[in-house]
Scaffold this active site. Structure first.
Site, PDB file in Angstrom:
ATOM      1  N   ARG A 178     -18.133  15.761  46.296  1.00 18.53           N
ATOM      2  CA  ARG A 178     -18.336  16.662  47.433  1.00 18.53           C
ATOM      3  C   ARG A 178     -18.728  18.067  46.991  1.00 18.53           C
ATOM      4  O   ARG A 178     -19.395  18.791  47.735  1.00 18.53           O
ATOM      5  CB  ARG A 178     -17.073  16.722  48.297  1.00 18.53           C
ATOM      6  CG  ARG A 178     -16.983  15.528  49.224  1.00 18.53           C
ATOM      7  CD  ARG A 178     -15.761  15.617  50.095  1.00 18.53           C
ATOM      8  NE  ARG A 178     -15.857  14.697  51.217  1.00 18.53           N
ATOM      9  CZ  ARG A 178     -14.824  14.317  51.948  1.00 18.53           C
ATOM     10  NH1 ARG A 178     -13.618  14.781  51.674  1.00 18.53           N
ATOM     11  NH2 ARG A 178     -14.993  13.495  52.961  1.00 18.53           N
ATOM     12  N   LYS A 234      -7.138  -0.143  57.519  1.00 21.64           N
ATOM     13  CA  LYS A 234      -6.690  -0.296  58.907  1.00 21.64           C
ATOM     14  C   LYS A 234      -7.792  -0.711  59.880  1.00 21.64           C
ATOM     15  O   LYS A 234      -8.830  -0.068  59.968  1.00 21.64           O
ATOM     16  CB  LYS A 234      -6.076   1.016  59.398  1.00 21.64           C
ATOM     17  CG  LYS A 234      -4.741   1.301  58.741  1.00 21.64           C
ATOM     18  CD  LYS A 234      -4.260   2.682  59.072  1.00 21.64           C
ATOM     19  CE  LYS A 234      -3.205   2.661  60.183  1.00 21.64           C
ATOM     20  NZ  LYS A 234      -2.797   4.025  60.535  1.00 21.64           N
ATOM     21  N   GLY A 293     -15.607   8.954  52.030  1.00 22.06           N
ATOM     22  CA  GLY A 293     -14.938   9.432  50.838  1.00 22.06           C
ATOM     23  C   GLY A 293     -14.533   8.296  49.913  1.00 22.06           C
ATOM     24  O   GLY A 293     -14.894   8.292  48.733  1.00 22.06           O
ATOM     25  N   GLY A 344     -14.725   9.668  58.076  1.00 23.08           N
ATOM     26  CA  GLY A 344     -14.556   9.683  59.529  1.00 23.08           C
ATOM     27  C   GLY A 344     -15.815  10.176  60.237  1.00 23.08           C
ATOM     28  O   GLY A 344     -16.212   9.637  61.273  1.00 23.08           O
TER      29      GLY A 344
HETATM   30  C1  3PG Z   1     -12.345  13.892  54.973  1.00 23.44           C
HETATM   31  O1  3PG Z   1     -11.805  13.835  53.866  1.00 23.44           O
HETATM   32  O2  3PG Z   1     -12.556  12.882  55.649  1.00 23.44           O
HETATM   33  C2  3PG Z   1     -12.804  15.220  55.489  1.00 23.44           C
HETATM   34  O3  3PG Z   1     -12.694  16.207  54.511  1.00 23.44           O
HETATM   35  C3  3PG Z   1     -12.024  15.592  56.729  1.00 23.44           C
HETATM   36  O4  3PG Z   1     -10.666  15.723  56.429  1.00 23.44           O
HETATM   37  P1  3PG Z   1      -9.583  15.474  57.584  1.00 23.44           P
HETATM   38  O5  3PG Z   1      -9.656  14.006  57.904  1.00 23.44           O
HETATM   39  O6  3PG Z   1      -8.266  15.892  57.004  1.00 23.44           O
HETATM   40  O7  3PG Z   1      -9.984  16.313  58.776  1.00 23.44           O
END
Ligand code: 3PG
Ligand code: MG
Length: 399
Positions: A41, A206, A356, A380
């Protein structure tokens, strides 16, 4: 879409101007040593930062790391990230000990043209993630005071309605950075008119996290391959016993409905690697998916499943993959993730790796990143994009 991007800002000229860049520098850290275990990242935001540095901007970078609870918490400090970012940029990064306090103010004031500062973790401040518009707005005011323009290059966080993502762009001239632009272009291809067959591979632990995306994708894809911890709830819905494997009991019925409605598009594992315990050295065997012993838990998909998934992937013209097929961090249970990843690289297809965990898996397994079409930095965020949801960070750039 009427989003201005970094080139528009550079064309205006940024020399001597303060540019506030929201990045997603939320990198995984080793629990014991605190060292960065995957800097993907950080690398992903370099094109935007380098362009601003070269153009003589005073670059003020901000990010979250982990999920601290609105107050300083040393284990989530961005300090190690400042060090790594400096190495990669080949120039020192001035680190502020707080996000909008005295240290941040003097750090930003001290910047010369072409220098870079990194503010401390945004989430050390309640206002960043607050649900209260006024509280978020007050924090956004403080952040916005550090910039004459704002660049959003934090694709991994565009699905969050947070001050730095959603409220700052309402206060400053704003553009999308190179990473956000590329991510949106690539994911847009998948939601538009992907070349067929379009095959999606989903894994991870999940089902409940993936349900919305499965619903959204089913009508669009030709094949949906399911592995990872979430496959056991589907296997249970097919009537199989899953031993002590990960199971979301309350999702069994939903998974059964999805299977019925999927028109045969969903492919599930036919064999799994089942172990005595969740441990790297646990006794384990490959067993048929309908023959998991009651005292064992599945920790990976088996070789016959990999072969079946690989055959489906070899036909594909477009591929999206999110989520590991097994516990790839343990060598004994990495075969499924490796096999699927290799099949994706061999396919004559446009491939996108989302998230990620899957992106980290690609690098941890030593696979060549350039053999994938695109590796998304958003887990996400990429799933919510594919679901067709409005992403607060993108919407804020459109105005
Ligand atoms: C992630 O790792 O998916 C992003 O950096 C967002 O982090 P978060 O899910 O804690 O908002
Ligand atoms: Mg996340």
């Amino acid at each position: 879409m009427s989003i201005r991007n970094l080139d528009d800002l550079l064309a205006e000229g940024v020399s001597g101007r303060r540019v506030l860049v929201r990045a997603d520098l939320n990198v995984p850290l080793d629990k014991q040593s605190g060292e960065i275990t995957d800097d993907g990242r950080i690398r992903a935001v370099l094109p935007t930062l380098s362009a601003l540095v070269q153009a003589g901007a005073k670059v003020v970078v901000c990010s979250h790391l982990g999920r601290p609870k609105g107050a300083p918490d040393p284990q989530f400090s961005l300090r190690p990230v400042a060090g790594r970012l400096g190495e990669l940029l080949g120039a020192p990064v001035h680190f502020a000990e707080d996000t909008v306090g005295d240290s941040a103010r003097s750090t930003v004031e001290g910047l010369a043209d072409g220098q870079v500062a990194l503010l401390e973790n945004l989430r050390f401040n309640k206002g960043e993630t607050s649900k209260d518009d006024a509280e978020r707005g007050a924090f956004a005011d403080q952040l916005a005071a550090f910039g004459d323009a704002y660049v959003d290059d934090a694709f991994g966080a565009v699905h969050r309605r947070h001050a730095s993502v959603h409220d700052v762009p309402a206060r400053l001239p704003h553009v999308a950075g190179r990473l956000v632009l590329r991510e949106v272009e690539v994911l847009g291809k998948l939601t538009g008119d992907p070349e067929r067959p379009y095959v999606v591979v989903l894994g991870g632990s999940k089902v409940s996290d993936k349900l919305a995306v499965i619903e959204a994708l089913l009508p669009k894809v030709d094949r949906l391959l399911i592995g990872g911890g979430m496959c056991f709830t589907f296997l249970k819905a097919q009537g199989h016993e899953v031993g002590t494997s990960l199971l979301e009991e309350e999702m069994v019925e939903t998974c059964g409905n999805l299977l019925e409605r999927s028109g045969g598009k969903i492919m599930l594992p036919v064999d799994v690697v089942a172990a005595d315990a969740f441990a790297p050295d646990a006794t384990h065997d490959t067993v048929p998916a309908d023959g998991i012993p009651s005292h064992r838990l599945g920790l990976d998909i088996g070789p016959e499943t990999v072969a079946g998934f690989a055959a489906a992937l070899s036909q594909a013209k477009t591929i999206f993959w999110n989520g590991p097929m097994g516990v790839f961090e343990m060598a004994a249970f990495a075969g499924g993730t490796r096999g699927v990843a290799e099949a994706i690289t061999k396919a004559d297809a446009f491939s996108v790796v989302g998230g990620g965990d899957s992106a980290a898996a690609v690098r941890a397994l030593g696979l060549d990143e350039s053999s994938f079409g695109h590796i998304s930095t958003g887990g996400g965020a990429s799933l919510e994009y594919l679901e067709g949801k409005t992403l607060p960070g993108i919407a804020a750039l459109e105005n």
